[in-house]
Design a protein around this motif. Structure first.
Motif, mmCIF file in Angstrom:
data_model
loop_
_atom_site.group_PDB
_atom_site.id
_atom_site.type_symbol
_atom_site.label_atom_id
_atom_site.label_comp_id
_atom_site.label_asym_id
_atom_site.label_seq_id
_atom_site.Cartn_x
_atom_site.Cartn_y
_atom_site.Cartn_z
ATOM 1 N N UNK A 180 0.855 -1.179 0.000
ATOM 2 C CA UNK A 180 0.000 0.000 0.000
ATOM 3 C C UNK A 180 0.900 1.241 0.000
ATOM 4 N N UNK A 181 0.624 2.176 -0.903
ATOM 5 C CA UNK A 181 1.478 3.364 -1.042
ATOM 6 C C UNK A 181 1.166 4.416 0.025
ATOM 7 N N UNK A 182 2.093 5.355 0.189
ATOM 8 C CA UNK A 182 1.882 6.480 1.105
ATOM 9 C C UNK A 182 1.105 7.582 0.383
ATOM 10 N N UNK A 183 -0.202 7.377 0.240
ATOM 11 C CA UNK A 183 -1.041 8.357 -0.438
ATOM 12 C C UNK A 183 -2.487 8.191 0.007
ATOM 13 N N UNK A 184 -3.377 8.981 -0.547
ATOM 14 C CA UNK A 184 -4.758 9.007 -0.083
ATOM 15 C C UNK A 184 -5.445 7.644 -0.225
ATOM 16 N N UNK A 185 -6.116 7.234 0.848
ATOM 17 C CA UNK A 185 -6.902 5.998 0.853
ATOM 18 C C UNK A 185 -8.377 6.384 0.770
ATOM 19 N N UNK A 186 -9.130 5.661 -0.032
ATOM 20 C CA UNK A 186 -10.543 6.019 -0.219
ATOM 21 C C UNK A 186 -11.433 5.316 0.795
ATOM 22 N N UNK A 187 -12.564 5.928 1.089
ATOM 23 C CA UNK A 187 -13.639 5.240 1.807
ATOM 24 C C UNK A 187 -13.551 5.252 3.318
ATOM 25 N N UNK A 188 -12.632 6.046 3.907
ATOM 26 C CA UNK A 188 -12.512 6.057 5.355
ATOM 27 C C UNK A 188 -13.710 6.679 6.048
ATOM 28 N N UNK A 189 -13.956 6.271 7.283
ATOM 29 C CA UNK A 189 -15.063 6.812 8.068
ATOM 30 C C UNK A 189 -14.899 8.307 8.323
ATOM 31 N N UNK A 190 -13.677 8.814 8.191
ATOM 32 C CA UNK A 190 -13.438 10.229 8.445
ATOM 33 C C UNK A 190 -13.910 11.103 7.293
ATOM 34 N N UNK A 191 -14.171 10.494 6.138
ATOM 35 C CA UNK A 191 -14.664 11.290 5.005
ATOM 36 C C UNK A 191 -16.013 11.916 5.353
ATOM 37 N N UNK A 192 -16.343 13.010 4.647
ATOM 38 C CA UNK A 192 -17.651 13.627 4.892
ATOM 39 C C UNK A 192 -18.730 12.757 4.269
ATOM 40 N N UNK A 193 -19.964 12.902 4.762
ATOM 41 C CA UNK A 193 -21.054 12.080 4.274
ATOM 42 C C UNK A 193 -21.291 12.314 2.795
ATOM 43 N N UNK A 194 -21.228 13.604 2.392
ATOM 44 C CA UNK A 194 -21.557 13.965 1.010
ATOM 45 C C UNK A 194 -20.661 13.250 0.012
ATOM 46 N N UNK A 195 -19.374 13.063 0.398
ATOM 47 C CA UNK A 195 -18.428 12.505 -0.561
ATOM 48 C C UNK A 195 -18.658 11.015 -0.796
ATOM 49 N N UNK A 196 -19.573 10.402 -0.007
ATOM 50 C CA UNK A 196 -19.816 8.964 -0.180
ATOM 51 C C UNK A 196 -20.684 8.719 -1.407
ATOM 52 N N UNK A 244 -11.433 16.107 8.837
ATOM 53 C CA UNK A 244 -10.215 15.303 8.999
ATOM 54 C C UNK A 244 -9.344 15.877 10.117
ATOM 55 N N UNK A 245 -9.353 17.199 10.276
ATOM 56 C CA UNK A 245 -8.581 17.803 11.368
ATOM 57 C C UNK A 245 -9.070 17.300 12.726
ATOM 58 N N UNK A 246 -10.393 17.278 12.918
ATOM 59 C CA UNK A 246 -10.945 16.793 14.189
ATOM 60 C C UNK A 246 -10.589 15.317 14.398
#
Lengths: 342, 342, 342
Positions: free
Chosen positions: A326-342, C275-277
């Protein structure tokens, strides 16, 4: 199946009783990865020789009881038929059966404990096999070690079981002046070479070690060769680093190294020069993990068992060719994402 | 949904506030696998009874705070809606909330700590659920135990938190003459039977245990039956082996066994004779793991919590019918292979 | 590739030697997730500054040796070419190389040990990357920590290695009156802010910390910002809870928090208020895990290393949006089922 065991193999096909004995013997052999009934029989002979010589017959009886109980437990739990027949459900049980009478005393309670432990080793094997199949890595003798450690620790809580054969709890210390030292004669090295092998079954006996190497020879010349290579490399390394040479002479620093060498050099990889170098590297790491477990376990009085072999072999089986981490870069689908982006 | 809770279920469909209360109550119930609001309410009643009786109201307040904080944290982290409604994000938080005031003192710092711990239990639950979904195994109360152990250990480093309710660090010892002994009267056994249940929520109170069993009965007769079976089997086993009978009488040796028995006997497998035998086997292993954790944790002053239940239940859920383990033979694709062979 | 490094990037495309140097420098940079050769170079400058200032040049030499050995080991083990070029096989080795001379003494044996450890860190990285790819989570610096812990523990068993720089084994204690206290001046806070950064490479030096932050700035403004945010939040938290303020001032309580903040806030998630929080929450948990490891490791004399960062970041990367956990209900296919039902 080799020419040596062909008549027996035919008998095992015809009779259910012989088939069960065959399964059990292969279970003994699988401790060193050999699904060969003659190897297993010779392992039992070596265990009996060493146990009788040390006046600890209970170790040999325990080994047989553990082997049979673990195998029967598997029979009751819907095993994979092919794995059953090749002895994969027995090799952890035989080690539980040899280890508990080595480290505990306690009459009837000990034997109840041993039967429970051997049966548990089968459940743990099935559980670990499920988990590790995800990465195509075998369970090895982790089930034995887990059960052994759990039951030894639990014994401290129970008056019916004596833990006095275990070392008293202590903080790890640089061994310094306290380290016992043996003279490094040719005889010492010879005995160490084979006791590293005999200690796999918790036997401290040179003749037993020789019998075990012969038992490997019967099934695989490479296995015997790598066993002795692992033993020699481990012994040279720990003596050079200044380990306690009395413990080294009793085979305690080499038993896991022997198993790692057989596993990496002759079982899971095909022998080659490249694999030989990788195996020696694995043996060195096994020796380090052994030292680490001895220190980490000092406060809770546990023996390292074959744990160093298990952990080192897992580490050296998991790396895959050209495998992309796994690379050192953005991972998709985390719980920390905003609801809208889902 | 049962007839008993039907009117309430309808209210919960209509009002967001009632739905939140319903979610929270189910969260309490899920500690023993019952997504039933009445079960959850009775659990809270039992906790309050026991906490008031022991003059430790902070345990009851902490439980409610932990339950609500864990649930709200989940709401903020994009939870699976169905799992949220069945209470899966709350049952670890209620245990964190009951445990921290049991083992620590510290005024405001303790409550900040408790809120942080309950919120963390939700993150850990989501993390462990992701990992263990690979093998279709539930997270159980591992998140509670992990958070509990981490926060208790960390408290040693912080002057604002008092760790004096924790035992002093020591090496594990064969308990020998030091073991306290209670008289094994019928009253002792009766109290032990129910305290094994009440201790799941860290309450040492027979009436609370009876309330908890009634709370199970409301949702599932099998769950109540297996709870008492697990309690009885664990008590008989540890008394036979010679455990400290004062600790046994306080329910410390049986709480994990009760949970294992409910889980294996009535939740994850369908009740049958075969499953009963498997469950009793699982209870024995739970008891052994409890003893092992008590010894292993002696130097670092940790309580075993419900860890023995979690580890034993995982081990007994993972074995699958006719599952083929990785064989003892050549594995392809290792990094040790030569470049050409790729 | 940024404008600053463009000429160098072109040189690295043309010359194999320059490419190797580039790979190695990126390996240094990846300790804080920056595959940027200038960041890596500035890290090495900072390490040298701090090591010379503390009269421990062996830490700087060890870092470079560990970095090169780990990278070369990867080259020999069929690595993923792209990951190799971005430095992923080097960042654990540089930390092994800086850590071992910090905690051990021993002349030639130490350097053999360091080379073995750095090479092992690559095998462990490849193994852990394989396992954790299952959940799309990176290995982080777990390989460094595992190797560091194993080799430090093993050193207790070997006379050729001095473990005297390690603390003596002890039971964890509420620090109470024994806690050392520094005056919380502005100067103290300033030094702490940057030593939390410098300690990532085991350097206790404010100037080194400033150089490291500049090195981050060169590659990513968000990374530099989150590094200082993590450092400040961790310092405020542990001082409020009453941690040993001398240790805090040396950066020991903040190094993992800095890494967690960079990882969660700027690398694996895209920066946002949400993400900050989440990142601040992750930093608080990192601090708790640090306290927990210090206590748990007290009996066996281990340093926490960057372990708290690894465990906390794993926990905060694993929760996924609307991920459905395994429910509390019947699971199919268990070994406990009857044969007929299969």
């Amino acid at each position: 199946m080799s020419a040596l065991t062909a008549p027996w193999d035919r008998a095992a096909e015809r009779s259910a009783a012989a088939r069960f004995v065959d399964t059990v013997l292969k279970g003994a052999g699988q401790v060193m990865f050999q699904g060969n009934p003659l190897t297993g029989l010779l392992f039992l002979v070596g265990i009996c020789w060493g146990a009788v010589a040390a006046d600890t017959a209970s170790v040999a009886v325990g080994a047989v009881v553990g082997l049979v109980v673990a195998t029967v437990t598997a029979l009751l739990l819907n095993p994979d038929p092919e794995s059953l027949r090749s002895g994969l459900y027995g090799f952890n049980g035989i080690l539980v059966g040899a280890a508990l009478p080595t480290f505990l005393a306690g009459g009837a309670a000990l034997w109840v404990y041993l039967v429970l432990g051997a049966a548990t080793s089968t459940v743990v094997f099935m559980a670990v096999a499920n988990v590790f199949q995800t990465w195509q890595v075998p369970a090895l003798t982790f089930p034995f070690n887990l059960v052994n450690w759990l039951l030894l620790l639990a014994a401290f809580q129970f008056l019916r079981l004596e833990t006095s054969p275990l070392a008293a709890g202590q903080f790890p210390q640089n061994i310094g002046a306290a380290a016992a030292h043996a003279d490094l004669t040719a005889g010492y090295l010879w005995h160490t070479l084979f006791r590293n092998v005999s200690q796999i079954f918790l036997i401290d006996n040179t003749v037993t070690g020789v019998i075990f190497v012969l038992a490997l020879l019967v099934a695989s010349r490479w296995a015997a060769l790598f066993a002795l290579t692992g033993s020699a490399v481990a012994t040279a390394t720990v003596l050079a680093l200044g380990a306690n040479s009395v413990d080294v002479g009793n085979g305690l620093y080499g038993l896991s190294a022997v198993l790692t060498a057989i596993a990496l050099g002759s079982v899971f990889y095909d022998p080659s020069w490249r694999v030989l170098v990788y195996t020696v590297f694995g043996v060195l790491v096994t020796v380090m993990i052994h030292g680490a477990l001895v220190s980490a376990f000092a406060p809770i009085s546990l023996p390292a068992g074959t744990g160093p072999f298990v952990f080192a072999t897992w580490l050296f089986l998991l790396p895959k060719k050209q495998f992309a981490p796994v690379q050192h870069g953005t991972l998709a689908g985390g719980s920390a994402e905003s609801r809208a982006s889902g």
